[in-house]
Design a protein around this motif. Sequence first.
Motif, short mmCIF file in Angstrom:
data_model
loop_
_atom_site.label_atom_id
_atom_site.label_comp_id
_atom_site.label_asym_id
_atom_site.label_seq_id
_atom_site.Cartn_x
_atom_site.Cartn_y
_atom_site.Cartn_z
N GLY A 187 0.82 -1.19 0.03
CA GLY A 187 0.16 -0.05 0.14
C GLY A 187 0.88 1.39 -0.03
N ALA A 188 2.04 1.18 0.39
CA ALA A 188 2.79 2.43 0.58
C ALA A 188 3.58 2.58 -0.93
N ARG A 189 4.15 3.79 -1.08
CA ARG A 189 4.58 4.37 -2.30
C ARG A 189 5.76 5.41 -1.89
N GLY A 190 6.99 5.28 -2.44
CA GLY A 190 8.24 6.14 -2.20
C GLY A 190 7.83 7.18 -3.12
N VAL A 191 8.05 8.34 -2.55
CA VAL A 191 7.99 9.51 -3.67
C VAL A 191 9.19 10.52 -3.27
N TYR A 192 10.24 10.86 -4.14
CA TYR A 192 11.02 11.80 -4.15
C TYR A 192 10.34 13.10 -3.92
N ALA A 193 11.11 13.73 -2.75
CA ALA A 193 10.27 15.07 -2.22
C ALA A 193 11.56 16.19 -2.24
N GLY A 194 12.72 16.08 -2.87
CA GLY A 194 13.66 17.07 -2.70
C GLY A 194 15.03 16.59 -1.93
N ARG A 195 15.89 17.60 -2.31
CA ARG A 195 17.11 17.45 -1.51
C ARG A 195 16.81 17.33 -0.05
N LEU A 196 17.96 16.80 0.63
CA LEU A 196 18.17 16.94 1.96
C LEU A 196 17.76 18.28 2.82
N ARG A 197 18.28 18.99 2.17
CA ARG A 197 18.06 20.48 2.90
C ARG A 197 16.57 20.82 3.06
N ASN A 198 15.60 20.17 2.32
CA ASN A 198 14.08 20.44 2.63
C ASN A 198 13.62 19.39 3.64
N CYS A 199 14.37 18.73 4.15
CA CYS A 199 13.84 17.73 5.04
C CYS A 199 13.00 18.53 6.41
N GLY A 200 13.64 19.70 6.72
CA GLY A 200 13.27 20.32 7.91
C GLY A 200 11.64 20.40 7.93
N GLN A 201 10.99 21.02 7.11
CA GLN A 201 9.92 21.01 6.83
C GLN A 201 8.86 19.72 6.88
N VAL A 202 9.34 18.84 6.41
CA VAL A 202 8.86 17.27 6.20
C VAL A 202 8.80 16.92 7.69
N GLU A 203 9.74 17.08 8.53
CA GLU A 203 9.95 16.38 9.87
C GLU A 203 9.01 17.18 10.53
N ALA A 204 9.10 18.50 10.39
CA ALA A 204 8.34 19.51 11.38
C ALA A 204 6.57 19.10 10.99
N LEU A 205 6.40 18.67 9.58
CA LEU A 205 4.93 18.59 9.34
C LEU A 205 4.24 17.33 10.52
#
Length: 227
Positions: A187-205
């Motif tokens: 059921g899961a899918r991996g989606v590329y979401a950008g460079r590592l520098r963009n991980c802050g907002q993903v973690e914060a979400l």
Amino acid sequence: MSDQQAPAGPDIETLAIGILGGTGDQGRGLARRFALAGNPVIIGSRSVERAVAAAQALGADLGIRGMANPDAAADADVVIVAVPWDGHGDLLRSLAAPMAGKIVIDSVNPMGFDQRGAYPLPVTEGSAAQQAAAVLPGSMVVGAFHHVSAVLLLDPEVASIELDVLVLGDDRPATDLVQALAARIPGARGVYAGRLRNCGQVEALTANLVSVNRRYKAHAGLRVTDV
């Protein structure tokens, strides 16, 4: 190459996956799902006894091994970091040698809680994943699995987990491999979401998803449309 294909090189189905902090809910949940998918899995912990107990509790038929964190890091082909934020940098720094040359997947969400609920914590490097990259210069660090519900991962009644796993990193073969690993969870899918520098907002979400779950008594995840 499509986004869901494994990159040329290692056989995705036989990769040994080590999970640091694997005795926690998230670590045990990921361990269970990857073992069910057929991958060799190692649960790592500061305590060998706790690691072995957690592995056995998930089911002897799954063949999950329990080890101390340094041994889990050394024996694994790919390492998932699922430790508490407190002590994250110190632990990874101590394991830089056994994780050199390996893909390290950081799933840590730096969060605090008060009477108003969950909130993201500031990280000097920008995110937990960026901190991992700073202390593991010999590893390929990828951010992923931040928003996967531990409750769903551990629930034997849930056969398929319908969500997208946002995958961030600076090394294309590494992010391709992690996307392929995510797809091994039904059921899961991996989606590329950008460079590592963009991980802050993903973690914060994750703090927002905690609020969603509390309000609606749910185990919310994410879906990316039109991809």
